[in-house]
Design a protein around this motif. Structure first.
Motif, short mmCIF file in Angstrom:
data_model
loop_
_atom_site.label_atom_id
_atom_site.label_comp_id
_atom_site.label_asym_id
_atom_site.label_seq_id
_atom_site.Cartn_x
_atom_site.Cartn_y
_atom_site.Cartn_z
N VAL A 143 0.86 -1.18 0.00
CA VAL A 143 0.00 0.00 0.00
C VAL A 143 0.89 1.23 0.00
CG1 VAL A 143 -1.80 1.26 1.23
CG2 VAL A 143 -1.83 -1.24 1.21
N VAL A 144 0.72 2.07 -1.01
CA VAL A 144 1.57 3.25 -1.21
C VAL A 144 0.76 4.48 -0.88
CG1 VAL A 144 3.01 4.53 -2.82
CG2 VAL A 144 2.84 2.03 -3.00
N ARG A 145 1.24 5.24 0.07
CA ARG A 145 0.53 6.45 0.50
C ARG A 145 0.70 7.56 -0.53
NH1 ARG A 145 -0.64 6.31 5.97
NH2 ARG A 145 -0.60 8.58 6.17
N GLU A 146 -0.20 8.54 -0.45
CA GLU A 146 -0.09 9.69 -1.34
C GLU A 146 1.21 10.44 -1.05
OE1 GLU A 146 -3.63 11.81 -0.49
OE2 GLU A 146 -4.94 10.29 -1.36
N PRO A 147 1.82 11.05 -2.07
CA PRO A 147 3.15 11.65 -1.88
C PRO A 147 3.23 12.64 -0.73
CG PRO A 147 2.57 11.58 -4.21
CD PRO A 147 1.35 11.16 -3.45
N GLU A 148 2.19 13.46 -0.54
CA GLU A 148 2.27 14.47 0.50
C GLU A 148 2.23 13.88 1.89
OE1 GLU A 148 -2.07 14.33 -0.95
OE2 GLU A 148 -0.05 14.23 -1.79
N GLN A 149 1.86 12.59 2.01
CA GLN A 149 1.82 11.94 3.30
C GLN A 149 3.06 11.10 3.57
OE1 GLN A 149 -1.92 9.87 2.45
NE2 GLN A 149 -2.90 11.05 4.07
N SER A 150 3.99 11.08 2.63
CA SER A 150 5.15 10.21 2.75
C SER A 150 6.37 11.00 3.20
CB SER A 150 5.44 9.53 1.41
OG SER A 150 4.32 8.77 1.00
N ALA A 151 7.20 10.35 3.98
CA ALA A 151 8.45 10.95 4.39
C ALA A 151 9.53 10.67 3.36
CB ALA A 151 8.87 10.40 5.75
N ARG A 152 10.62 11.40 3.44
CA ARG A 152 11.75 11.16 2.53
C ARG A 152 12.64 10.08 3.11
NH1 ARG A 152 13.85 14.13 -1.48
NH2 ARG A 152 12.54 15.91 -0.90
N PRO A 153 12.81 8.94 2.42
CA PRO A 153 13.64 7.86 2.97
C PRO A 153 15.10 8.24 3.01
CG PRO A 153 12.97 7.35 0.73
CD PRO A 153 12.22 8.59 1.12
N GLN A 154 15.85 7.57 3.87
CA GLN A 154 17.27 7.85 4.00
C GLN A 154 18.05 7.14 2.91
OE1 GLN A 154 18.09 6.14 7.90
NE2 GLN A 154 19.00 4.34 6.95
N GLN A 155 19.31 7.52 2.78
CA GLN A 155 20.23 6.86 1.86
C GLN A 155 21.42 6.33 2.66
OE1 GLN A 155 19.72 6.19 -1.29
NE2 GLN A 155 17.74 7.26 -1.30
N PRO A 156 21.85 5.08 2.46
CA PRO A 156 21.22 4.08 1.60
C PRO A 156 19.82 3.73 2.10
CG PRO A 156 22.80 3.02 3.04
CD PRO A 156 22.97 4.49 3.24
N PRO A 157 18.99 3.12 1.24
CA PRO A 157 17.61 2.84 1.64
C PRO A 157 17.54 1.93 2.87
CG PRO A 157 17.91 2.51 -0.72
CD PRO A 157 19.27 2.68 -0.14
N LEU A 158 16.44 2.07 3.58
CA LEU A 158 16.20 1.27 4.78
C LEU A 158 14.88 0.52 4.61
CD1 LEU A 158 16.99 0.61 7.78
CD2 LEU A 158 15.54 2.55 8.42
N VAL A 159 14.92 -0.80 4.77
CA VAL A 159 13.72 -1.62 4.81
C VAL A 159 13.51 -2.06 6.25
CG1 VAL A 159 12.65 -3.80 4.11
CG2 VAL A 159 13.89 -2.42 2.43
N VAL A 160 12.34 -1.77 6.79
CA VAL A 160 12.01 -2.10 8.18
C VAL A 160 11.03 -3.26 8.19
CG1 VAL A 160 10.99 -1.28 10.33
CG2 VAL A 160 12.41 0.25 8.95
N VAL A 161 11.23 -4.22 9.09
CA VAL A 161 10.31 -5.35 9.21
C VAL A 161 9.98 -5.55 10.68
CG1 VAL A 161 12.23 -7.00 9.23
CG2 VAL A 161 9.92 -7.79 8.69
N GLY A 162 8.70 -5.78 10.95
CA GLY A 162 8.26 -6.10 12.29
C GLY A 162 8.36 -7.59 12.53
#
Length: 293
Positions: A143-162
């Protein structure tokens, strides 16, 4: 880039009313990363039976044409991004959630845009597909949120898993490792837990045990991804709050789905419900293997 012959498609739901270009871009990027075809689907709800009136057929044809045009725009966007990407599209008759769940049976991933509905609105709205598809699809749903609701990801990319030691979280961890490998990302596994309120417990020992189990899970799931850098975090707190906290810097947040019967919301699980509402990055909901959960 030609897709590998054995790859299932990345399926993206396309809404002609409020299309989310961010979801289409995400789906195209994912198909490109996986060397898979991209399948764009617009679901057209059939008119109610027994309520025929002179303009019903003309109105239905108009809606179908709107859907076809939305699919053309989506395909053009994908080809502008990746000229060699294999893209197909179709208008399918039926309720949107049912159509996309049917597509999920043969898909690598289903990608949906989020309108930012509240939890109550997502459950009762006839136009919402996020909760029912995430709860019932046979494949991972992003599920991809609308752009204005999204934060800018860090570099290098981070994948978070619960992670919580369950079978659904094991499936989520395997998906997260693959997602991190495809992106050249760092994987952060977060085990959030709340000590019992009314039962005495050795919290230090309980936390040490969770660290041990988390490290063991990472060793098992990460065996096939030696190039993926990992971070581990065991934290006392509400799982939704802790995962949302980290999502502000993430390219993707991955959670498992219970996969059990019952009402749609029960099948999805409270943590997945919560992060779908509040996460600041795309959320992948991963089902447990069939027959498990």
């Amino acid at each position: 880039m030609a897709p590998a012959p054995d790859r299932r498609p990345v399926v993206a739901g396309v809404d002609s009313v409020l299309p989310n270009p961010a979801a289409l871009v995400w789906a195209a990027d994912e198909a490109h990363r996986r060397e898979a075809p991209l399948c764009l689907v617009h679901a057209l709800t059939p008119p109610p039976r027994g309520r025929h009136h002179p303009g019903a057929e003309a109105h239905h044809r108009s809606l179908r044409e709107q859907g076809r045009q939305a699919l053309e725009r989506g395909a053009a966007l994908a080809h502008e991004r990746y000229p060699d990407l294999e893209v197909s599209s179709s208008v399918e008759e039926g309720p949107p959630a049912l159509v996309l769940c049917r597509q999920a049976a043969h898909a690598e991933t289903v990608v949906l845009g989020s309108r930012g509905l509240s939890r109550a609105a997502q459950v009762v709205s006839a136009g919402s597909v996020t909760v029912p598809v995430s709860a019932q699809a046979a494949c991972p749903v992003v599920v991809v949120r609308e752009p204005e609701q999204s934060a800018r990801p860090q570099q290098p990319p981070l994948v978070v898993v619960g992670v919580d030691g369950s079978l659904p979280s094991a499936a989520a961890l395997e998906y997260a490792y693959e997602a991190a490998a495809l992106r050249g990302a760092v994987l952060r596994a977060v085990w959030a837990w709340r000590p019992p309120r009314f039962v005495p417990a050795d919290e230090e020992s309980a936390e040490d045990e969770r660290r041990r189990r988390l490290a063991q899970s990472l060793a098992v799931s990460g065996a096939g991804f030696p190039g993926v850098g990992t971070e581990q975090e065991v934290v006392r707190g509400h799982p939704v709050e802790e995962l949302v906290r980290v999502s502000g810097r993430a390219a993707l947040l991955v959670v498992g789905r219970r996969g059990r019967g019952g009402f749609t919301g029960m099948r999805l699980g409270s943590v997945a419900h919560g992060v779908l509402r509040h996460a600041q990055c795309p959320v992948a909901v991963v089902p447990a293997p069939e027959g498990e959960g």
